[in-house]
Design a protein around this motif. Structure first.
Motif, PDB file in Angstrom:
ATOM      1  N   GLY A  45       0.713  -1.222  -0.008  1.00 60.53           N
ATOM      2  CA  GLY A  45       0.128   0.078   0.039  1.00 60.53           C
ATOM      3  C   GLY A  45       0.883   1.245  -0.091  1.00 60.53           C
ATOM      4  O   GLY A  45       0.364   2.488  -0.223  1.00 60.53           O
ATOM      5  N   LYS A  46       2.180   1.078   0.329  1.00 60.31           N
ATOM      6  CA  LYS A  46       3.043   2.469   0.449  1.00 60.31           C
ATOM      7  C   LYS A  46       3.687   2.359  -0.854  1.00 60.31           C
ATOM      8  O   LYS A  46       4.345   3.578  -1.149  1.00 60.31           O
ATOM      9  N   ILE A  47       3.489   1.695  -1.908  1.00 59.00           N
ATOM     10  CA  ILE A  47       4.027   1.891  -3.182  1.00 59.00           C
ATOM     11  C   ILE A  47       3.545   2.700  -4.091  1.00 59.00           C
ATOM     12  O   ILE A  47       2.218   2.571  -4.461  1.00 59.00           O
ATOM     13  N   GLU A  48       4.114   3.460  -4.845  1.00 57.73           N
ATOM     14  CA  GLU A  48       3.454   4.339  -5.904  1.00 57.73           C
ATOM     15  C   GLU A  48       3.415   3.603  -7.129  1.00 57.73           C
ATOM     16  O   GLU A  48       4.157   3.384  -7.823  1.00 57.73           O
ATOM     17  N   MET A  49       2.327   2.913  -7.151  1.00 59.36           N
ATOM     18  CA  MET A  49       1.982   2.337  -8.483  1.00 59.36           C
ATOM     19  C   MET A  49       0.284   2.039  -8.516  1.00 59.36           C
ATOM     20  O   MET A  49      -0.424   2.122  -7.489  1.00 59.36           O
ATOM     21  N   LYS A  50      -0.230   1.454  -9.560  1.00 56.81           N
ATOM     22  CA  LYS A  50      -1.566   1.106  -9.923  1.00 56.81           C
ATOM     23  C   LYS A  50      -1.333  -0.484  -9.893  1.00 56.81           C
ATOM     24  O   LYS A  50      -1.302  -1.022 -10.938  1.00 56.81           O
ATOM     25  N   GLY A  51      -1.574  -1.096  -8.724  1.00 51.66           N
ATOM     26  CA  GLY A  51      -1.192  -2.421  -8.607  1.00 51.66           C
ATOM     27  C   GLY A  51      -2.652  -3.205  -8.537  1.00 51.66           C
ATOM     28  O   GLY A  51      -3.501  -2.682  -7.927  1.00 51.66           O
ATOM     29  N   LYS A  52      -2.445  -4.461  -8.939  1.00 51.36           N
ATOM     30  CA  LYS A  52      -3.621  -5.423  -9.212  1.00 51.36           C
ATOM     31  C   LYS A  52      -3.188  -6.778  -8.688  1.00 51.36           C
ATOM     32  O   LYS A  52      -2.274  -7.321  -9.253  1.00 51.36           O
ATOM     33  N   ILE A  53      -3.886  -7.404  -7.825  1.00 47.84           N
ATOM     34  CA  ILE A  53      -3.677  -8.898  -7.515  1.00 47.84           C
ATOM     35  C   ILE A  53      -4.407  -9.685  -8.495  1.00 47.84           C
ATOM     36  O   ILE A  53      -5.753  -9.737  -8.640  1.00 47.84           O
ATOM     37  N   VAL A  54      -3.602 -10.562  -9.284  1.00 50.92           N
ATOM     38  CA  VAL A  54      -4.408 -11.282 -10.294  1.00 50.92           C
ATOM     39  C   VAL A  54      -4.635 -12.867  -9.718  1.00 50.92           C
ATOM     40  O   VAL A  54      -5.001 -13.665 -10.057  1.00 50.92           O
ATOM     41  N   ILE A  55      -3.387 -13.245  -9.008  1.00 50.12           N
ATOM     42  CA  ILE A  55      -3.380 -14.263  -8.193  1.00 50.12           C
ATOM     43  C   ILE A  55      -3.083 -13.949  -6.973  1.00 50.12           C
ATOM     44  O   ILE A  55      -1.823 -13.826  -6.266  1.00 50.12           O
ATOM     45  N   GLY A  56      -3.873 -14.686  -5.932  1.00 51.47           N
ATOM     46  CA  GLY A  56      -3.987 -14.152  -4.312  1.00 51.47           C
ATOM     47  C   GLY A  56      -4.482 -15.135  -3.557  1.00 51.47           C
ATOM     48  O   GLY A  56      -4.517 -16.281  -3.759  1.00 51.47           O
ATOM     49  N   GLU A  57      -5.027 -14.881  -2.518  1.00 51.18           N
ATOM     50  CA  GLU A  57      -5.877 -15.634  -1.510  1.00 51.18           C
ATOM     51  C   GLU A  57      -6.977 -16.043  -1.743  1.00 51.18           C
ATOM     52  O   GLU A  57      -7.618 -16.476  -0.740  1.00 51.18           O
ATOM     53  N   GLY A  58      -7.479 -15.907  -2.880  1.00 51.62           N
ATOM     54  CA  GLY A  58      -8.776 -16.338  -2.988  1.00 51.62           C
ATOM     55  C   GLY A  58      -9.787 -15.303  -3.810  1.00 51.62           C
ATOM     56  O   GLY A  58      -9.433 -14.224  -3.873  1.00 51.62           O
ATOM     57  N   GLU A  59     -11.108 -15.567  -3.840  1.00 56.95           N
ATOM     58  CA  GLU A  59     -11.824 -14.922  -4.328  1.00 56.95           C
ATOM     59  C   GLU A  59     -12.288 -13.855  -3.170  1.00 56.95           C
ATOM     60  O   GLU A  59     -12.102 -13.993  -2.177  1.00 56.95           O
ATOM     61  N   ASP A  61     -15.055 -12.784  -1.898  1.00 58.17           N
ATOM     62  CA  ASP A  61     -15.871 -13.335  -0.674  1.00 58.17           C
ATOM     63  C   ASP A  61     -15.123 -14.254   0.122  1.00 58.17           C
ATOM     64  O   ASP A  61     -15.738 -14.789   1.028  1.00 58.17           O
ATOM     65  N   GLU A  62     -13.886 -14.938  -0.399  1.00 58.74           N
ATOM     66  CA  GLU A  62     -13.152 -15.818   0.563  1.00 58.74           C
ATOM     67  C   GLU A  62     -11.991 -15.271   1.200  1.00 58.74           C
ATOM     68  O   GLU A  62     -11.631 -15.791   2.168  1.00 58.74           O
ATOM     69  N   ALA A  63     -11.571 -14.177   0.834  1.00 60.25           N
ATOM     70  CA  ALA A  63     -10.246 -13.450   1.454  1.00 60.25           C
ATOM     71  C   ALA A  63     -10.502 -12.279   1.514  1.00 60.25           C
ATOM     72  O   ALA A  63     -10.946 -11.269   0.858  1.00 60.25           O
ATOM     73  N   PRO A  64     -10.205 -11.706   2.843  1.00 60.30           N
ATOM     74  CA  PRO A  64     -10.364 -10.133   3.256  1.00 60.30           C
ATOM     75  C   PRO A  64      -9.307  -9.276   2.627  1.00 60.30           C
ATOM     76  O   PRO A  64      -9.546  -8.178   2.381  1.00 60.30           O
ATOM     77  N   MET A  65      -8.191  -9.901   2.354  1.00 61.08           N
ATOM     78  CA  MET A  65      -6.879  -9.095   1.818  1.00 61.08           C
ATOM     79  C   MET A  65      -6.269  -9.903   0.657  1.00 61.08           C
ATOM     80  O   MET A  65      -6.127 -11.091   0.725  1.00 61.08           O
ATOM     81  N   LEU A  66      -5.658  -9.355  -0.148  1.00 61.71           N
ATOM     82  CA  LEU A  66      -4.757  -9.771  -1.460  1.00 61.71           C
ATOM     83  C   LEU A  66      -5.829 -10.742  -2.028  1.00 61.71           C
ATOM     84  O   LEU A  66      -5.376 -11.766  -2.567  1.00 61.71           O
ATOM     85  N   TYR A  67      -7.070 -10.523  -2.136  1.00 64.72           N
ATOM     86  CA  TYR A  67      -7.801 -11.268  -2.985  1.00 64.72           C
ATOM     87  C   TYR A  67      -7.867 -10.877  -4.360  1.00 64.72           C
ATOM     88  O   TYR A  67      -7.436  -9.879  -4.854  1.00 64.72           O
ATOM     89  N   ILE A  68      -7.922 -11.931  -5.161  1.00 63.78           N
ATOM     90  CA  ILE A  68      -8.062 -11.752  -6.649  1.00 63.78           C
ATOM     91  C   ILE A  68      -8.989 -10.412  -7.169  1.00 63.78           C
ATOM     92  O   ILE A  68     -10.094 -10.590  -6.746  1.00 63.78           O
ATOM     93  N   GLY A  69      -8.141  -9.543  -7.841  1.00 69.18           N
ATOM     94  CA  GLY A  69      -8.815  -8.475  -8.352  1.00 69.18           C
ATOM     95  C   GLY A  69      -8.429  -7.091  -7.268  1.00 69.18           C
ATOM     96  O   GLY A  69      -8.784  -6.170  -7.846  1.00 69.18           O
ATOM     97  N   GLU A  70      -8.053  -7.434  -6.232  1.00 68.35           N
ATOM     98  CA  GLU A  70      -7.799  -6.386  -5.497  1.00 68.35           C
ATOM     99  C   GLU A  70      -6.829  -5.239  -6.019  1.00 68.35           C
ATOM    100  O   GLU A  70      -5.835  -5.694  -6.670  1.00 68.35           O
TER     101      GLU A  70
END
Length: 333
Positions: A45-59, A61-70
């Motif tokens: 969250g501290k990095i100057e970027m437009k980041g997106k999680i494409v593979i993460g901790e799940g969908e 509704d299954e993962a509160p953080m680093l979910y796919i699409g976050e």
């Protein structure tokens, strides 16, 4: 993607490794994973970027953080896609066994294959065997090719295979050829990458593991110039896992089709799984492993051991970092 961003990506995996390592050996795999996830997301969250999680901790509704699409990062700067595994080898961490690490792959937007939460048949081999071994071959054929490429006899080869029931015949075939099998309980990313370096004692990774980790391995092997191929597994009879006890082959095919994957038997090369112009792998040891040490806690500092592999400048950087505590008085070399 630039060198400044790479340095920050290194810090992301370091912080995840430190957070998870605090729970090493306590038998708390879910808690160790959650700690790594939270630390990784906080640093991202501290990095100057437009980041997106494409593979993460799940969908979502299954993962509160680093979910796919976050979306992660500041929201301004370069677009970066991430495949993350904040605590690869949660069981290894929980039981204080070798090989657990915090890992991620990063690329320009659209540069990583959005692997579904399926299994994947994998083949990783050294650069000398790139394009010569093939996942379509039998293990026997690939061992002969590998032997020729590395100028080693087959009985000098060590093949890493996940210790699973589904690999009983594969292990029997490898040993029948005279090669050594190194079974692992978890964490095939580090094993795959070790194939890219001479001197690790690991010459090949064969067998079925998780598909998302396959993308992370492919990113590293592409940057190293090593060989990596993957093919999705959708038949529960082949996967032989309790997690798919209620799944059917037909149902899994439908799931893949709904995700836009119509060529379900396609064999993916490393440059298809990690296709971006710029690709970076970063890993930091939670416990000691093949490639680097785990986190070491000392009175005045915390030490991490990490590896960053990048196509930007064709480098593999092994980094030992001393994280100095407030009020530190005595930091040894």
């Amino acid at each position: 993607m630039n060198q400044t961003l790479i340095q920050e990506i290194l810090e992301v995996v370091e912080q995840a490794a430190i957070a998870s390592a605090k729970l090493t050996g306590l038998g708390q795999k879910d808690e160790a994973d959650a700690a790594a996830v939270e630390a990784m997301r906080l640093r991202m969250g501290k990095i100057e970027m437009k980041g997106k999680i494409v593979i993460g901790e799940g969908e979502r509704d299954e993962a509160p953080m680093l979910y796919i699409g976050e979306e992660v990062g500041s929201g301004s700067g370069p677009g970066v896609d991430f495949a993350v595994d904040p605590c690869e080898g949660t069981n290894l961490c929980a039981n204080n066994q070798r090989g657990s690490m915090a890992v991620l792959a990063a690329s320009d937007t659209g540069g990583l294959f959005n692997a579904p939460d399926f299994y994947m048949n994998k083949l990783a081999a050294p650069p000398a065997a790139k394009g010569k071994v093939d996942i379509r071959n039998s293990a026997t054929e690939n061992l002969k090719i590998l032997s020729d490429c590395l100028d080693l006899s087959i009985d000098e080869l060590t093949i890493v295979v996940m210790d699973r029931t589904r690999h009983k015949d594969l292990i029997k075939e490898i040993r029948g050829c005279g090669a050594k099998v190194q079974p692992i309980s978890d964490g095939d990313v580090q094993a795959a990458i070790a194939c890219g370096f001479a001197g690790t004692g690991t010459h090949c990774l064969m067998g079925i593991g998780a598909a998302p980790e396959g993308v992370i391995s492919a990113a590293a092997m592409r940057a190293l110039g090593g060989h990596f191929q993957g093919q999705l597994i959708y038949d529960p009879a082949i996967a032989q896992t309790s997690e798919w006890a209620d799944y059917t082959k037909e149902g899994n095919i439908k799931r893949l089709n709904e995700m836009g994957i119509t060529d379900i038997d396609k064999i993916y090369e490393a440059n298809e799984l990690a296709s971006g112009e710029n690709v970076v792998f970063a890993g930091s040891g939670i416990t000691d492993g093949l490639l680097f040490d785990g986190v070491k806690f000392e009175r005045d500092c915390v030490r991490t051991s990490s590896l960053v592999i990048s196509t930007l400048d064709s480098t593999a950087r092994f980094t030992n970092t001393v994280h100095i505590k407030d009020g530190a008085k005595n930091i040894s070399l």
